[in-house]
Design a protein around this motif. Structure first.
Motif, PDB file in Angstrom:
ATOM      1  N   LEU A 274      55.522 -15.379  -8.485  1.00  0.00           N
ATOM      2  CA  LEU A 274      56.291 -15.829  -9.648  1.00  0.00           C
ATOM      3  C   LEU A 274      57.381 -16.794  -9.213  1.00  0.00           C
ATOM      4  N   ARG A 275      58.033 -16.483  -8.071  1.00  0.00           N
ATOM      5  CA  ARG A 275      59.101 -17.385  -7.597  1.00  0.00           C
ATOM      6  C   ARG A 275      58.528 -18.723  -7.209  1.00  0.00           C
ATOM      7  N   ASP A 276      57.393 -18.741  -6.484  1.00  0.00           N
ATOM      8  CA  ASP A 276      56.790 -20.011  -6.090  1.00  0.00           C
ATOM      9  C   ASP A 276      56.339 -20.813  -7.315  1.00  0.00           C
ATOM     10  N   GLU A 277      55.773 -20.125  -8.237  1.00  0.00           N
ATOM     11  CA  GLU A 277      55.322 -20.825  -9.449  1.00  0.00           C
ATOM     12  C   GLU A 277      56.498 -21.416 -10.196  1.00  0.00           C
ATOM     13  N   ALA A 278      57.602 -20.696 -10.250  1.00  0.00           N
ATOM     14  CA  ALA A 278      58.794 -21.213 -10.919  1.00  0.00           C
ATOM     15  C   ALA A 278      59.339 -22.413 -10.157  1.00  0.00           C
ATOM     16  N   GLU A 279      59.338 -22.320  -8.820  1.00  0.00           N
ATOM     17  CA  GLU A 279      59.829 -23.445  -8.028  1.00  0.00           C
ATOM     18  C   GLU A 279      58.942 -24.656  -8.214  1.00  0.00           C
ATOM     19  N   PHE A 280      57.627 -24.455  -8.161  1.00  0.00           N
ATOM     20  CA  PHE A 280      56.692 -25.561  -8.362  1.00  0.00           C
ATOM     21  C   PHE A 280      56.883 -26.174  -9.756  1.00  0.00           C
TER      22      PHE A 280
ATOM     23  N   VAL B 203      58.255  -4.508 -13.195  1.00  0.00           N
ATOM     24  CA  VAL B 203      58.541  -4.449 -11.754  1.00  0.00           C
ATOM     25  C   VAL B 203      58.086  -5.756 -11.123  1.00  0.00           C
ATOM     26  N   LEU B 204      59.002  -6.467 -10.484  1.00  0.00           N
ATOM     27  CA  LEU B 204      58.717  -7.728  -9.777  1.00  0.00           C
ATOM     28  C   LEU B 204      59.130  -7.550  -8.322  1.00  0.00           C
ATOM     29  N   ILE B 205      58.151  -7.132  -7.503  1.00  0.00           N
ATOM     30  CA  ILE B 205      58.418  -6.960  -6.076  1.00  0.00           C
ATOM     31  C   ILE B 205      57.195  -7.436  -5.303  1.00  0.00           C
ATOM     32  N   GLY B 206      57.420  -7.713  -4.004  1.00  0.00           N
ATOM     33  CA  GLY B 206      56.318  -8.058  -3.122  1.00  0.00           C
ATOM     34  C   GLY B 206      55.651  -9.368  -3.502  1.00  0.00           C
TER      35      GLY B 206
ATOM     36  N   ILE C 195      66.723 -15.137 -20.329  1.00  0.00           N
ATOM     37  CA  ILE C 195      66.273 -16.315 -19.579  1.00  0.00           C
ATOM     38  C   ILE C 195      67.140 -16.459 -18.327  1.00  0.00           C
ATOM     39  N   MET C 196      66.441 -16.565 -17.191  1.00  0.00           N
ATOM     40  CA  MET C 196      67.123 -16.811 -15.913  1.00  0.00           C
ATOM     41  C   MET C 196      66.852 -18.256 -15.494  1.00  0.00           C
ATOM     42  N   ASP C 197      67.885 -18.945 -15.061  1.00  0.00           N
ATOM     43  CA  ASP C 197      67.740 -20.358 -14.697  1.00  0.00           C
ATOM     44  C   ASP C 197      66.896 -20.531 -13.432  1.00  0.00           C
ATOM     45  N   LYS C 198      66.980 -19.584 -12.516  1.00  0.00           N
ATOM     46  CA  LYS C 198      66.283 -19.741 -11.238  1.00  0.00           C
ATOM     47  C   LYS C 198      66.078 -18.377 -10.599  1.00  0.00           C
ATOM     48  N   LEU C 199      64.908 -18.197  -9.979  1.00  0.00           N
ATOM     49  CA  LEU C 199      64.631 -16.960  -9.261  1.00  0.00           C
ATOM     50  C   LEU C 199      64.991 -17.138  -7.793  1.00  0.00           C
ATOM     51  N   GLU C 200      65.742 -16.167  -7.300  1.00  0.00           N
ATOM     52  CA  GLU C 200      66.117 -16.180  -5.895  1.00  0.00           C
ATOM     53  C   GLU C 200      65.601 -14.899  -5.244  1.00  0.00           C
ATOM     54  N   ASP C 201      65.731 -14.839  -3.928  1.00  0.00           N
ATOM     55  CA  ASP C 201      65.216 -13.677  -3.206  1.00  0.00           C
ATOM     56  C   ASP C 201      65.919 -12.385  -3.633  1.00  0.00           C
ATOM     57  N   LYS C 202      67.176 -12.501  -3.999  1.00  0.00           N
ATOM     58  CA  LYS C 202      67.923 -11.305  -4.380  1.00  0.00           C
ATOM     59  C   LYS C 202      67.542 -10.800  -5.777  1.00  0.00           C
ATOM     60  N   ASP C 203      66.723 -11.572  -6.498  1.00  0.00           N
ATOM     61  CA  ASP C 203      66.320 -11.170  -7.841  1.00  0.00           C
ATOM     62  C   ASP C 203      65.063 -10.302  -7.844  1.00  0.00           C
ATOM     63  N   GLU C 204      64.605  -9.903  -6.700  1.00  0.00           N
ATOM     64  CA  GLU C 204      63.433  -9.056  -6.622  1.00  0.00           C
ATOM     65  C   GLU C 204      63.821  -7.621  -6.978  1.00  0.00           C
ATOM     66  N   GLY C 205      63.031  -7.003  -7.908  1.00  0.00           N
ATOM     67  CA  GLY C 205      63.342  -5.624  -8.299  1.00  0.00           C
ATOM     68  C   GLY C 205      62.732  -5.290  -9.656  1.00  0.00           C
ATOM     69  N   THR C 206      63.354  -4.332 -10.344  1.00  0.00           N
ATOM     70  CA  THR C 206      62.849  -3.820 -11.625  1.00  0.00           C
ATOM     71  C   THR C 206      63.787  -4.245 -12.742  1.00  0.00           C
ATOM     72  N   TYR C 207      63.193  -4.808 -13.773  1.00  0.00           N
ATOM     73  CA  TYR C 207      63.942  -5.252 -14.953  1.00  0.00           C
ATOM     74  C   TYR C 207      63.589  -4.318 -16.121  1.00  0.00           C
ATOM     75  N   THR C 208      64.625  -3.863 -16.861  1.00  0.00           N
ATOM     76  CA  THR C 208      64.435  -2.922 -17.974  1.00  0.00           C
ATOM     77  C   THR C 208      65.232  -3.388 -19.184  1.00  0.00           C
ATOM     78  N   PHE C 209      64.586  -3.375 -20.352  1.00  0.00           N
ATOM     79  CA  PHE C 209      65.244  -3.635 -21.635  1.00  0.00           C
ATOM     80  C   PHE C 209      65.329  -2.301 -22.384  1.00  0.00           C
ATOM     81  N   GLN C 210      66.554  -1.891 -22.709  1.00  0.00           N
ATOM     82  CA  GLN C 210      66.778  -0.652 -23.444  1.00  0.00           C
ATOM     83  C   GLN C 210      67.217  -0.990 -24.877  1.00  0.00           C
TER      84      GLN C 210
END
Length: 1530
Positions: A1203-1209, A1194-1197, A1166-1181
């Motif tokens: 997703l960020r706007d929806e989280a902010e809203f 993959v969360l880019i573009g 769980i991430m408290d807030k999405l920021e611009d620097k959080d854009e990229g690929t997330y992997t669970f091993q």
């Protein structure tokens, strides 16, 4: 004439030869004797004095031949003349030994010729000692032996015929004229008797002398008459009938010539049954022409196989001659049961026994009983199926059962049954007495076969734990009038404590009351029981006792009567003479009372610590009345005699003396008494010490175990020194190191050798033995040396089915079948012998090979062309060379020139199951003129005829094996193989041994396995292995020689074939056979599809992955947090996860909250807030042991931005909802008074919340405060202008903060410019129906709507009155009618009336039909009930909510928590079952579970929501504890 004296007084001897038809003749003779009885009485006295002299004279007058012959005739017939019988008797009395010898000579002369007896036949000869033993009266020797010689048969009908013939002959010679009787001069010297005789005694003796004189005269006259005719002579066979062997359906004729005078009468018998020509017309023809007698039998068949007898008889005697008939079938019609080891072994002529049947029968036992184990009280059954060949009709075998060599007779304990095929013996209530070696003997004529098996009977469970086993073999010995000795055998099991002694119980026959005979236990295994009542019968039983308690009682003894031995003997034997109808009354002078003399032969026959048993003989002087006895004792060396039985005298000449002091010496004597007084005492016994005369035996020695089978061991030992009266031995076994001993037998065994069964194969055992006698059990012997239970090896049995596989000018190739018994180890080779056969005469055997050959095919070189040879083969193993096979049939050594191939050989079968088997063979040695093109397989049922062979395959097979399916379970089959080439199909192979299609119990199959390392292997187990058994693997039924593909590992009863690198080269059928077993085998097929499956499984095991229930996903939480999660199907407790963002691992901290739930497999971050620097690929091993897996997102573009706007809203929305906020937008509706009401629904308001209405940005003053009923705010407007703007503002003070929420401005034009040419009502659409959560809504859209448009609603021609349940309104351009919670009364026709002042229009819809009403009312999705509005629950408790939903089609069910989608997890389990039952379960609630939960049901006809608020509270005590813990940590 009169009956002889031995017939009058000893009639029971010839009673068996009489018949009712002869009783009239007997009675006639009795009447004749009545008139002469007085004369006989007068002469009896004279006979008594002169009998001795006369006997010497009569012996001189009669010749040996005539006397013996006539004595023979008198013994054969029951109605002999008195005179002649007496003469014969007198002769026998004085020449007893000479006569006996002569009788034996007669037997030898007239005995018939018997065929040679079978090898195992046993001849049973009747004992002559019994016949000739001395008796109280003289009886001539004419018992059953001479009767059988004279031709008298055992059947009643033949006895009548023989007796009638004798009467006729006797009358012939008894009625002749001119017969004179000469007087016999008496030269007897009489002794003078000076004793005083009574008058009646003298008269009786005189009458006896007169009767004797008359008898002698009659006898002499009869002999004189016979001697006058010198021409009489007995029958004699000049030519005897001879035996015949003929073909079936031929005629046979027996001839014989008989001499004798008078002319003998000849009778023909078949199997001792007279042949009745009238009963079988045309079958038998009997002729007699001038002494030539013949018997002709027409169209003979197997029923005529018998012994035929010609019996010739005249007045001088009878003689028989025997002949046998054997009927054979032509070749090709031989019964399959006559085949032995694959060849026809029946001789050309069968030997025939005196019974008329084959002297050699082949008796086989199948389905045999093995070593059997049982427990006392159980029902046990033994049985064997018996196959006898040849099968001769009307001749049934005798079935006999033996236990330890003693014939068993049926009783209440043992039942026997013979069905004609199966013999069975049932022990209805097994006891230890039933333990032993059971032998089934099947007797056919004079030949028999036996089969034996041991039966073990263990002790029943004791009623008291630790109590000993029950004693056994209770017997009654030396029974007398008032006393009996009871003996028994000690049990093998003492319960862990020494046996202290035994209690003896008695019960009178006919009652059920048991009485204990001894008060204290006795250790000696014999005990005298006294106090019995004379004339009554008793049964006895014995119980053992130790410290733990008393055992179960033994099996009861046989009933015994308390009688004098002489009385018992008289009762067992029949009375010496039958009732003759004569009563002779004599006047005896009364005898005076006589005091009895002293008893004789007094001795101590048994002495123990508890009692002494005395035995004596009654005195000679005792008078005519009964006597009794008094027993006296005294201490040795004194004369202080004490009477033992002071109150009641003893009736028996046996007595047991109790109450003696142990270790002291006593003397005993006995006195007799009767009514006249007490007699003198007997001589005293020698001093007897009160102690056990019989000592407990010493332990046996030299315990030697040897191997026997894979479950048994032979134990031998030596007898203990100075052993007396041994009953037997008990043997015990123990697994080495266990310390626990088990009895091997529960009934003492005699001898010094015993086979201990029921052992575990492969275990090491030690043994010990102890001896048993009446005094007790010896100490155990020393333990034997340990021995491992394994089968002993022996030489193999002979090979069989020798056949020629190829023949050339000077050599021949032989083939044969493997021996059926390998001797417990593998066969190392074979030795072949051969011999020449010239003119049918075989020569000497020669060795074909010096070195053993391993194959079952061998070429013999250097033979002579066109010479006939016979062969035999012997198998060898480690134990030596076995017995050679039977000689083969003759084969001619010549060049084979046939074009077709020779027979395949070595045809075997494997992998036998209930519906299939695999057949294997080897190619022919002789291939013909062209190569082998294939093989054909034939099969038939074993019992079927030759014409029932059928082919298994239509096209020739190229391989040398075939799996034959479609067999019938339980049916026996045989198979053969034929090879084919271009010239045709060759000769078939030898047929296989019969095989029954069955899956034997315990059959296991080859199992393929892939281990955790991905190694592929074939595995096979066998629990029937012998010590020399081996696992043999093959591919396509060829031995595996290339070990580059497979590694084979065998240990114990398991074998594994491991593939090194499974590939296409490994495709095929893999088979595993276990040698030295009863055909244990199995196979497994690896084809291309199976190989792909195994390789995939191997890769999965070698590189395992964690299966995922869901891939990595992301969702927005209520507060605007971002949750990444995935779920694995299963995780162990050691599973862990790594979290990676843009190829860099991230860790749990302030920004990231990570969690792995091994129980549910849920992994989340769980991430408290999405920021611009959080854009990229997330992997669970994920990693769980060797298994791994990973999932990426993959969360880019645009995806990331959305997703960020929806989280902010969502985060802002959550903050907004913390104060008052709108739920429904501002809307309006027209009231009944044609006013406009503005309203909206708000949430999260409190009492201090204020609302303010604005119109065109100016505050509107209202007269009343709003009560916020149901969270709805309303404003009533009576006049509405063309263009107005209303705002609604909420104000709420929350501590220091003031919440002000302004709704966006809503502008609504109430008047529109409408074209005047288009009437407004016509713009309305048709009424439509909509199902809502509250009920049903009817609506229509109006394109052009103005406030002047009037709307009315009519239901079934009645104006609708609006209420809270039925409402109408306008929303935008929609005109609607809402019916909440519709009822059946709401059915009907609805009409919407529109009027704009100029024109009107109506829209109608009907709700009365099933289609509309049922769908929008009964079929819409709804919650029927069950959920409460509010639930308050303590933390840690379980929460379970349930309700029922309805809808057709079945509604979709979903849950919301705080207006957000909510799914089932490990904490909260949501269920929807059977399309109607909904449940909500939290096993342990926490404060995090508080909130509003909504159940949403939805189908195409409507949606309904049911809310429940859950409030979780913490008890005050726990709250205080939590606060204190927080303070402590702080």
């Amino acid at each position: 004439m009169s009956l002889p004296f031995y017939q009058r007084h000893h009639d029971h001897y010839d009673r068996a030869y009489r018949h009712k038809a002869l009783q009239s003749t007997v009675s006639q003779y009795q009447k004749e004797t009545k008139s002469k009885s007085a004369v006989y009485a007068q002469g009896s006295a004279a006979y008594a004095r002169g009998s001795a002299a006369y006997r010497h004279t009569s012996a001189a007058d009669f010749s040996l031949e005539s006397s013996a012959a006539y004595s023979h005739g008198s013994s054969a017939h029951s109605l002999e003349s008195a005179a002649y019988s007496y003469g014969s008797t007198a002769y026998d009395h004085y020449h007893f030994h000479f006569r006996l010898k002569d009788s034996n000579l007669m037997i030898e002369d007239q005995s018939y010729k018997m065929s040679p007896k079978a090898k195992r036949a046993k001849q049973n000869l009747a004992s002559e000692d019994k016949e000739n033993e001395a008796m109280d009266y003289s009886v001539p020797i004419f018992t059953g032996r001479e009767v059988s010689i004279s031709g008298i048969t055992d059947t009643e009908e033949e006895r009548i015929k023989e007796s009638a013939a004798y009467v006729a002959r006797r009358n012939l010679f008894a009625t002749g004229e001119g017969v004179s009787v000469s007087k016999v001069a008496k030269s007897v010297s009489e002794e003078e008797h000076h004793e005083k005789k009574s008058r009646k005694v003298a008269i009786r003796e005189s009458a006896e002398r007169v009767a004797l004189k008359k008898t002698l005269e009659d006898t002499q006259a009869f002999h004189k008459k016979l001697n006058q005719d010198k021409l009489l002579h007995p029958p004699e066979f000049v030519i005897k009938p001879r035996s015949h062997t003929i073909w079936e359906k031929q005629n046979v004729k027996f001839h014989c010539t008989v001499a004798g005078w008078p002319a003998p009468r000849v009778t023909w018998y078949k199997n001792n049954v007279p042949i009745d020509v009238q009963a079988h017309p045309g079958k038998y023809t009997i002729e007699n022409r001038y002494g030539l007698h013949s018997l002709e039998i027409s169209t003979c068949d197997f029923d005529d196989i018998a012994q035929y007898r010609a019996s010739a008889m005249n007045v001088k005697g009878e003689i028989s001659a025997y002949a046998s008939l054997v009927v054979k079938r032509y070749k090709g019609e031989i019964d399959a049961s006559h085949l032995h080891a694959g060849t026809f072994s029946m001789p050309l002529s069968l030997g025939v026994t005196p019974h008329g049947f084959a002297s050699r029968f082949e008796i086989k036992f199948i389905d045999k009983f093995e070593v059997t184990f049982g427990r006392e009280g159980e029902t046990m059954s033994l049985g064997c199926t018996v196959v006898i060949s040849p099968d001769i009709k009307r001749f049934k075998p005798d079935i006999e059962w033996y236990r330890n060599g003693v014939l068993i007779t049926p009783s209440k304990w043992v039942q026997m049954h013979w069905t004609g095929e199966r013999a069975s013996l049932t022990l209805t209530h097994a006891n230890k007495e039933d333990e032993g070696l059971y032998t089934l003997r099947v007797v056919m004529g004079e030949y028999y076969e036996e089969y034996s098996g041991y039966v073990f009977v263990r002790d029943a469970d004791a009623e008291i734990p630790g109590a000993p086993g029950a004693p056994l073999d209770v017997q009654c010995l030396d029974a007398n009038k008032d006393y009996v000795i009871v003996s028994w055998k000690q049990p093998a099991v003492d319960g862990g404590n020494p046996i202290l002694g035994y209690f003896i119980d008695r019960c009178e026959v006919g009652t059920t009351h048991w009485t204990q005979c001894n008060e204290t236990p006795v250790k000696f295994a014999r005990f005298p029981v006294t106090g019995l009542i004379e004339g009554r019968s008793y049964i006895f039983r014995v119980r053992a006792v130790n410290r733990a308690g008393v055992s179960l009682p033994s099996r009861v003894s046989e009933a015994v009567a308390a009688l004098d031995p002489a009385d018992r003997a008289r009762l067992r034997s029949h009375p010496s003479a039958p009732w003759t109808g004569q009563i002779i009354v004599t006047e005896e002078e009364p005898a005076e009372g006589v005091i009895p003399g002293p008893p004789t032969d007094l001795q101590v026959i048994e002495a123990t610590k508890n009692y002494v048993v005395l035995s004596w003989k009654p005195p000679g002087q005792r008078g005519h009345e009964g006597i009794m006895y008094f027993v006296e004792k005294c201490i040795a060396g004194t004369e202080d005699w004490q009477r033992v039985n002071t109150e009641i005298p003893v009736k028996s000449p046996r007595f047991a003396v109790f109450d003696l002091s142990e270790g002291k010496s006593y003397c005993f004597r006995v006195r007799c008494c009767n009514s006249a007084g007490i007699g003198e005492p007997s001589e005293a016994t020698e001093a007897t010490v009160v102690d056990d005369k019989l000592d407990i035996p010493k332990p046996p020695g030299r315990i030697m175990p040897t191997r026997n089978t894979d479950t048994s061991v032979v134990v031998t030992w030596t007898e203990p020194p100075d052993a007396k009266e041994l009953v037997g031995y008990y043997i015990e076994s123990s697994v080495v190191g266990s310390g626990h001993w088990e009895p091997c037998n529960n009934n003492p065994v005699k001898g010094t050798r015993f086979i201990c069964h029921g052992l575990i194969n492969g275990e090491k055992y030690i043994f010990r033995v102890r001896a048993v006698n009446a005094a007790g059990l010896s100490e155990f012997s020393q333990d034997s040396e340990p021995i491992e239970v394994q089968a002993a090896i022996a030489a193999p049995s002979p090979p069989y089915d020798i056949t020629v596989l190829e023949s050339v000018r000077d050599s021949m190739v032989l083939g044969w079948k493997q021996p059926k018994a390998t001797g417990g180890t593998e066969i190392t080779g074979y030795y072949v012998n051969y011999r020449e056969v010239i003119g049918g005469v075989p020569g000497k055997w020669r060795e074909a090979n010096i070195k053993a050959i391993s194959e079952r095919a061998y070429r013999i070189e250097n033979l002579k062309e066109n010479m006939v040879y016979q062969f035999q083969v012997a198998a060898a193993n480690l134990a030596g060379v076995g017995t050679p096979s039977l000689p083969s049939k003759p084969f001619k050594c010549e060049e084979w020139t046939i074009a077709v191939p020779g027979p395949p050989h070595d045809v075997t079968y494997t992998e036998v199951r209930k519906d299939s088997l695999v057949l294997l063979w080897k190619e022919p040695v002789y291939t013909g003129r062209s190569p082998i093109a294939g093989y054909y397989i034939d099969m038939k049922e074993t019992e079927a005829k030759e014409e029932h062979w059928r082919s298994v395959n239509e096209k020739p097979l190229q391989k040398k094996f075939l799996k034959i399916a479609g067999l019938t379970e339980g049916v026996s089959y045989v198979f053969r193989v034929r090879a084919t080439n271009q010239a045709g199909v060759g000769r078939p192979s030898d047929i296989t041994d019969p095989v029954v299609a069955e899956t034997r119990p315990g059959t296991k199959e080859v199992v393929v396995n892939v281990d955790d390392d991905g190694v592929i292997s074939l595995n096979f187990e066998c629990d029937q292995m012998s010590p020399n058994s081996k696992f043999v693997w093959s591919k396509d039924y060829e031995p595996i020689e290339d070990d580059s593909r497979l590694d084979i590992d065998s240990k114990g009863g398991k074998s594994k074939a491991v593939f090194k690198n499974l590939g296409e080269d490994d495709l095929g059928i893999y088979s595993c056979v276990v040698t030295d077993t009863d055909g244990v085998s199995s196979g497994y097929t690896i084809d291309e599809e199976e190989m792909k499956r195994l390789l995939a499984l191997s890769h999965e095991h070698k590189f395992p992955t964690i299966p995922l229930a869901s891939e990595l996903a992301v969702e927005i939480l209520e507060k605007g947090e971002v949750r990444f999660w995935l779920q694995a199907e299963k995780l162990s407790g050691n599973a862990k996860a790594n979290f990676v963002f843009n190829d860099k691992e991230i860790f749990n901290g302030e920004k990231y909250k990570m969690k792995v739930d091994q129980r549910t497999g849920l992994v989340e971050m769980i991430m408290d807030k999405l920021e611009d620097k959080d854009e990229g690929t997330y992997t669970f091993q994920l990693q769980d042991g060797k298994a791994t897996n990973q999932s990426s997102l993959v969360l880019i573009g645009d995806v990331f931005k959305k997703l960020r706007d929806e989280a902010e809203f969502q985060r802002k929305e959550w903050h907004r909802k913390q104060g008052p906020h709108f739920v429904d937008q501002l809307g309006w509706e027209v009231t009944d008074d044609c006013n406009v009401m503005l309203k909206c629904k708000v949430a999260n308001i409190k009492k201090e919340t204020h609302i303010v209405w604005y119109k065109d940005d100016r505050e509107i003053m209202v007269d009343e405060e709003h009560d916020f009923k149901d969270g709805v705010c309303t404003l009533l407007i009576s006049e509405v202008s063309d263009c107005e703007r209303y705002n609604l503002v909420f104000q709420q003070n929350n501590q220091k903060r003031k919440w002000v929420l302004k709704m966006e401005k809503l502008t609504r034009r109430l008047h529109c410019i409408v074209s005047m040419t288009l009437p407004l009502p016509l713009s309305a659409t048709d009424l439509k129906i909509q199902s809502t959560a509250e009920g049903i809504r009817l609506y229509s859209f109006v394109t052009y709507y103005v406030e002047d448009l009037r709307v009315g609603w009519v239901h079934n021609d009645t104006q609708i009155r609006f209420s809270d349940r039925v409402k109408t309104g306008v929303t935008g351009e929609q005109i609607w009618l809402q019916i909440n919670e519709p009822t059946p009364q709401d059915k009907g026709k609805y009409t919407m009336e529109l009027f704009d002042g100029k024109t009107g229009h109506k829209k109608t819809v009907d709700l009365s039909g099933q289609v509309n009403y049922a769908r929008f009312f009964s079929d819409r999705a709804r919650v029927l009930g069950g959920l409460p509005d509010v639930v308050t629950i303590q933390e840690g408790k379980a929460l379970n909510l349930s309700c029922t939903v309805w809808g057709d089609p079945t509604p979709e069910v979903s849950w919301l928590k705080n207006e957000k989608s909510f799914v089932s997890d490990a904490n909260c389990i949501l269920k929807f079952e059977a399309g109607k039952n909904v449940s909500f379960t939290i096993s342990a609630v926490s404060t995090h579970d508080s909130g509003k939960y909504s159940l949403v049901v939805k189908n195409k006809y409507g949606t309904e929501t049911s809310d429940v608020t859950v409030s979780v509270f913490i008890p005050e005590e726990e709250q205080e504890n939590n606060n204190e813990n927080k303070k402590t940590k702080a």
